[in-house]
Write a protein that holds these residues in place. Sequence first.
Motif, PDB file in Angstrom:
ATOM      1  N   ASP A  36       0.837  -1.205   0.000  1.00 34.08           N
ATOM      2  CA  ASP A  36       0.000   0.000   0.000  1.00 34.08           C
ATOM      3  C   ASP A  36       0.871   1.254   0.000  1.00 34.08           C
ATOM      4  O   ASP A  36       0.632   2.191  -0.777  1.00 34.08           O
ATOM      5  CB  ASP A  36      -0.909  -0.022   1.228  1.00 34.08           C
ATOM      6  N   ARG A  37       1.890   1.288   0.849  1.00 33.70           N
ATOM      7  CA  ARG A  37       2.770   2.461   0.879  1.00 33.70           C
ATOM      8  C   ARG A  37       3.479   2.656  -0.455  1.00 33.70           C
ATOM      9  O   ARG A  37       3.615   3.777  -0.940  1.00 33.70           O
ATOM     10  CB  ARG A  37       3.785   2.327   2.022  1.00 33.70           C
ATOM     11  N   ARG A  59       1.219   4.116  -3.086  1.00 33.20           N
ATOM     12  CA  ARG A  59       0.870   5.516  -2.809  1.00 33.20           C
ATOM     13  C   ARG A  59       2.083   6.431  -2.824  1.00 33.20           C
ATOM     14  O   ARG A  59       1.957   7.633  -2.553  1.00 33.20           O
ATOM     15  CB  ARG A  59       0.143   5.612  -1.468  1.00 33.20           C
TER      16      ARG A  59
END
Length: 329
Positions: free
Chosen positions: A308-309, A312
């Motif tokens: 996820d990081r 993003r």
Amino acid sequence: MAASPEVRELFFDADAWAALRRLGEVRLPDAGDDVGDETVLAGLLADADVVVTGWGCAPLTSAVLAAAPRLRLLAHTGASVKPFVTADSFARGVRVTQAGEAMAYAVGEQALALTLALLHGLHRFDHALRTGVDWATAKAAPPRRELRGATVGVVGASRTGRCYLGLVRALGARVLVADPYLSDAEAATLGVERADLADLLGRSLVVSLHAPVLPETVGMIGARELALLPDGALLVNTARSALVDEAALLAALRTGRIDAALDVFDAEPLPVDHPLRRLPNVLLTPHEAAGTVGSRRRAADIVVAEVDRFLRGLPLRHEVRPADLDRTG
């Protein structure tokens, strides 16, 4: 997802799967496909941006990378990424992250459990009773000791080493640590005493190994080092078998002078006729120190959060860079 169905089931519960799928399309190997085969892996990664790896996955060779032009992140469900990353993958800009932090407490706790079992002679009692000796003989174990007030040597101030030393200190042990990267300030913060390996071996009732496998640590515990241990000393290895000269350890154990608890072995699976299996002063577990439900669920959560990081554009919290491989096992 370059992991077998068994690995996926161990690590990813329904919530973790749902969280991963919310991040994008998750492609799985076809039934019966072996992700340890470079051709299979190359096909799976043809248009992938991220690969999640598990045990048995093939490395990112130049051939695999050539078939995966979009690949930019490898997220490993375990700790050591050395079997998967290559110089080519780093050169191509593929970033790497791993979930080793999730396993540290489980390994530290099992090392504590093994330590307590050795101190109290549980392995010897169990062996005696299971092999049919009479009651009086079974009770005639060597003197048993308590952890409180004992000197425990920790080889390697790794994540697992720090979890273990925290646990044994909480139960009243004095702790020595041998680790060339541990500073005096860090040792003071941890409440431990720095020592070189020879000094640690000579002063410790219990020695627990938590070092990575590096050129300088392979075989670091050999016949000479084992001879430095006091009579009745106890050795715990939940790290890597390569840290210890297994033939030298077997010879030392056969004398009965020391006891050991081992979770890792040169040959895995451990052959059924291996002499370690027959020794009453050895406690054996089948390379499962990190295998708690909580540990594996935490690993999946770390992987999902790292992916996820990455997607993003945020900094990774568990990134492994080329220089880090020189200090990790």
